[in-house]
Design an enzyme around this catalytic site. Structure first.
Site, PDB file in Angstrom:
ATOM      1  N   SER A   1      22.388  22.320  84.149  1.00 45.34           N
ATOM      2  CA  SER A   1      23.090  23.371  83.413  1.00 45.34           C
ATOM      3  C   SER A   1      23.401  24.506  84.368  1.00 45.34           C
ATOM      4  O   SER A   1      22.755  24.651  85.422  1.00 45.34           O
ATOM      5  CB  SER A   1      22.214  23.884  82.266  1.00 45.34           C
ATOM      6  OG  SER A   1      22.778  25.031  81.662  1.00 45.34           O
TER       7      SER A   1
ATOM      8  N   TYR B   1      14.229  26.917  79.077  1.00 40.74           N
ATOM      9  CA  TYR B   1      15.369  26.032  79.346  1.00 40.74           C
ATOM     10  C   TYR B   1      15.868  26.193  80.784  1.00 40.74           C
ATOM     11  O   TYR B   1      16.075  25.212  81.496  1.00 40.74           O
ATOM     12  CB  TYR B   1      16.493  26.339  78.356  1.00 40.74           C
ATOM     13  CG  TYR B   1      17.701  25.446  78.470  1.00 40.74           C
ATOM     14  CD1 TYR B   1      17.669  24.130  78.006  1.00 40.74           C
ATOM     15  CD2 TYR B   1      18.884  25.915  79.041  1.00 40.74           C
ATOM     16  CE1 TYR B   1      18.782  23.313  78.103  1.00 40.74           C
ATOM     17  CE2 TYR B   1      20.004  25.104  79.139  1.00 40.74           C
ATOM     18  CZ  TYR B   1      19.947  23.803  78.671  1.00 40.74           C
ATOM     19  OH  TYR B   1      21.059  22.985  78.778  1.00 40.74           O
TER      20      TYR B   1
END
Length: 232
Positions: free
Chosen positions: A128, A141
């Protein structure tokens, strides 16, 4: 008979788009997912929590017995459990690390022996842009996705002599269930291309990295983010 391709988290979103792209190429695609939902055209589907190393090992061993050595593995499975760091519980932190980072390691470790024996293969980690943006409420995350990049870079060095490539795709703001709860107006305003990305655009980058045209690319992190992270 096509290549033996493993995709984790392939039941929906980016994972489903990746699996479908390989199916369309004629490959034998195997899904590892917590969901019992499976795409049409899969060679095999296993309902597996990738945070469970034993379950991952067993599923991939069965897949190799049926389809032969793994040619491509895409470590895509991921979850979020957002919250400000000072209020984040141990369970919130650990579960995201277990699925996103540990699951990626367990899967890549399970497929590597077959790739090394055939002296060919592609490992692709779906990370990401989050580690590069520092968005609030996503410390777990972002940490898990940053860990995937470090994992991939070290692996790339370890297995290069066996002609196994290891790369990372870093999606930005992509139209999936995971991003549905985010403030899209603010995020789109930060994207130079001015729009949300589509799962199929991430899938196209993944299939390229798994192709013969990308055999001289390894250890790379490629953003698919409309310019959001400015090339990382």
């Amino acid at each position: 008979m096509g290549r033996h391709v493993i995709v984790t988290g392939a039941s929906k979103g980016i994972g489903a788009a990746i699996a479908q792209a390989f199916i369309d190429l004629g490959d034998d695609v195997v899904s590892l997912s917590r969901s019992d939902t499976a795409l049409d055209g899969l060679a095999q589907s296993y309902q597996v929590d990738v945070a469970d190393a034993t379950a991952v090992n067993d599923a991939i061993a069965r897949s190799i017995t049926s389809l032969g050595p793994v040619s491509v593995a895409v470590m895509n499975a991921g979850i979020t459990h957002d919250g400000l760091a000072m209020r984040m519980t141990d369970a919130q932190w650990q579960r995201v690390l277990d699925v996103n980072l540990n699951g990626a390691f367990f899967t890549s470790r399970a497929v590597l022996p077959s790739m090394i024996r055939q002296r060919n293969g592609s490992l692709i980690f779906v990370s990401s842009v989050a580690p590069f943006l520092g968005l609030p409420g996503q410390v777990n995350y972002a940490a898990s996705k940053a860990g995937m990049i470090g994992l991939a870079r070290s692996l790339a060095t370890e297995v290069a002599s066996r002609s196994v490539t290891v790369n990372v795709v870093a999606p930005g703001f992509i139209d999936t269930d995971m991003t549905a709860s985010l403030n899209s107006t603010d995020l789109i305003a930060r994207v130079p291309l001015g729009r949300v990305g589509m799962p199929e655009e991430v899938a196209a980058t993944v299939t390229f990295l798994a192709s013969d045209s990308a055999r001289y690319i390894t250890g790379a992190t490629i953003p698919v983010d409309g310019g959001l992270a400015r090339g990382l």
